[in-house]
Enzyme design. Structure first.
Site, mmCIF file in Angstrom:
data_model
loop_
_atom_site.group_PDB
_atom_site.id
_atom_site.type_symbol
_atom_site.label_atom_id
_atom_site.label_comp_id
_atom_site.label_asym_id
_atom_site.label_seq_id
_atom_site.Cartn_x
_atom_site.Cartn_y
_atom_site.Cartn_z
ATOM 1 N N GLU A 1 13.782 -20.396 -27.306
ATOM 2 C CA GLU A 1 14.146 -19.756 -26.046
ATOM 3 C C GLU A 1 13.633 -20.579 -24.855
ATOM 4 O OE1 GLU A 1 16.203 -17.490 -26.154
ATOM 5 O OE2 GLU A 1 15.767 -15.893 -27.583
ATOM 6 N N ASP B 1 17.783 -20.681 -38.498
ATOM 7 C CA ASP B 1 16.906 -19.561 -38.165
ATOM 8 C C ASP B 1 17.267 -18.303 -38.942
ATOM 9 O OD1 ASP B 1 19.320 -19.093 -36.896
ATOM 10 O OD2 ASP B 1 18.524 -19.236 -34.867
ATOM 11 N N ASN C 1 21.525 -18.529 -22.381
ATOM 12 C CA ASN C 1 20.327 -18.996 -21.656
ATOM 13 C C ASN C 1 19.919 -20.415 -22.065
ATOM 14 O OD1 ASN C 1 19.280 -18.640 -24.201
ATOM 15 N ND2 ASN C 1 17.741 -17.110 -23.634
ATOM 16 N N HIS D 1 19.432 -21.479 -25.178
ATOM 17 C CA HIS D 1 18.641 -21.625 -26.406
ATOM 18 C C HIS D 1 19.447 -22.316 -27.503
ATOM 19 C CE1 HIS D 1 19.638 -17.445 -28.404
ATOM 20 N NE2 HIS D 1 20.595 -18.313 -28.571
HETATM 21 P P1 PGA Z 1 27.117 -17.067 -30.294
HETATM 22 O O1 PGA Z 1 25.576 -17.412 -30.205
HETATM 23 O O2 PGA Z 1 27.702 -18.140 -31.154
HETATM 24 O O3 PGA Z 1 27.199 -15.736 -30.949
HETATM 25 O O4 PGA Z 1 27.629 -17.123 -28.886
HETATM 26 C C1 PGA Z 1 25.202 -18.721 -29.892
HETATM 27 C C2 PGA Z 1 23.689 -18.818 -29.928
HETATM 28 O O5 PGA Z 1 23.020 -17.848 -29.519
HETATM 29 O O6 PGA Z 1 23.184 -19.849 -30.359
#
Ligand code: PGA
Length: 245
Positions: free
Chosen positions: A143, A67, A136, A138
């Site tokens: 999302e 992404d 959450n 995702h």
């Molecule tokens: P993070 O993010 O590695 O900064 O915890 C994980 C994500 O949002 O996929």
């Protein structure tokens, strides 16, 4: 699903690097799916270290990132292309034409998404996809409540993700509100997947994603249906699953 509980963050990165390195060694023209965020940094450090020791050759490796934010220039240190160069691409011998991050500055994001999806297909599909997991649930910027069947697409960030990512920006208002992301379907088409999580803040979501119901409100839960997934967590993130594995 396979589960690895590593003793700490660095050990999680080493375990993940062992799996990625095995792929690079056994298939020198493999296609890697890569992720950003704080979680995979220890994995990338280890891959760079293995490369510097002469143990890995990335000259025929291709990669596709999950992404990118919409509207951040590539020179912005919070853009995902900047992150990938800084943490991996500039330190290994992957060719510039072989690594891909969605272009969040395209004037036509719909075409960009279609083109990205086609490039992945034309490369033969992703051999090993690296994922983090949002608090959450995702994966990429898929999302909660988005449909499972999407391919690469433009999407809005939820309030929870903006909240989680604001730590990387000067202020919350600077966090982009849109992104372009591989869809759940794109991710599920990868031949193998490793998903990493670190810290106690991820313990609940790790349990509900991999031991709870498979529902679009927890996007990562779909991974339970993939035939080749390895979940790699540190002790804290694995706290609530250790008695289930
Ligand atoms: P993070 O993010 O590695 O900064 O915890 C994980 C994500 O949002 O996929």
């Amino acid at each position: 699903m396979n589960f690895i509980i590593a003793k700490d963050y660095d050990a999680m990165g080493r375990a993940a690097a062992t799996i990625v390195a095995a792929k690079v060694l056994t298939k020198p023209n493999a296609v890697l799916g890569l992720a950003t965020g704080s979680t995979p940094i220890s994995l990338y450090k280890e891959l760079v270290a293995l490369y510097k020791k002469g143990e890995l050759d990335f000259s025929n490796i291709k990669s596709f990132n999950l992404d990118e934010y919409v509207g951040l220039p590539p020179t912005n240190d919070q853009s995902y292309i900047y992150f990938m160069k800084d943490n991996l691409f500039d330190h290994i011998n992957i060719k510039k034409e072989n690594y891909h991050v969605p272009n969040g500055n395209s004037s036509n994001l719909e075409d960009e998404a279609k083109h990205y999806e086609k490039m992945i297909k034309d490369a033969g599909g992703i051999d090993i996809q690296v994922l983090g997991i949002g608090p959450n649930g995702h994966i990429g910027f898929n999302e909660p409540d988005t449909k499972f069947e999407k391919v690469t697409h433009e999407t809005g960030l939820t309030e929870s993700t903006i909240e989680a990512n604001k730590r990387f920006f000067n202020k919350k208002e600077d966090v982009p509100t849109k992104a372009i992301t591989m869809g759940i379907k794109t991710i599920m088409m990868a031949k193998s997947i490793i998903i990493l999580a670190t810290g106690k803040g991820k313990a609940d979501i790790v349990k509900s994603a991999f031991f709870g119901d498979i529902v679009p409100s927890v996007p990562a839960s779909i991974l339970q249906l993939h035939h080749n997934v390895t979940v790699i967590v540190d002790t804290e993130a694995g706290e609530k699953i250790k008695k289930h594995i």
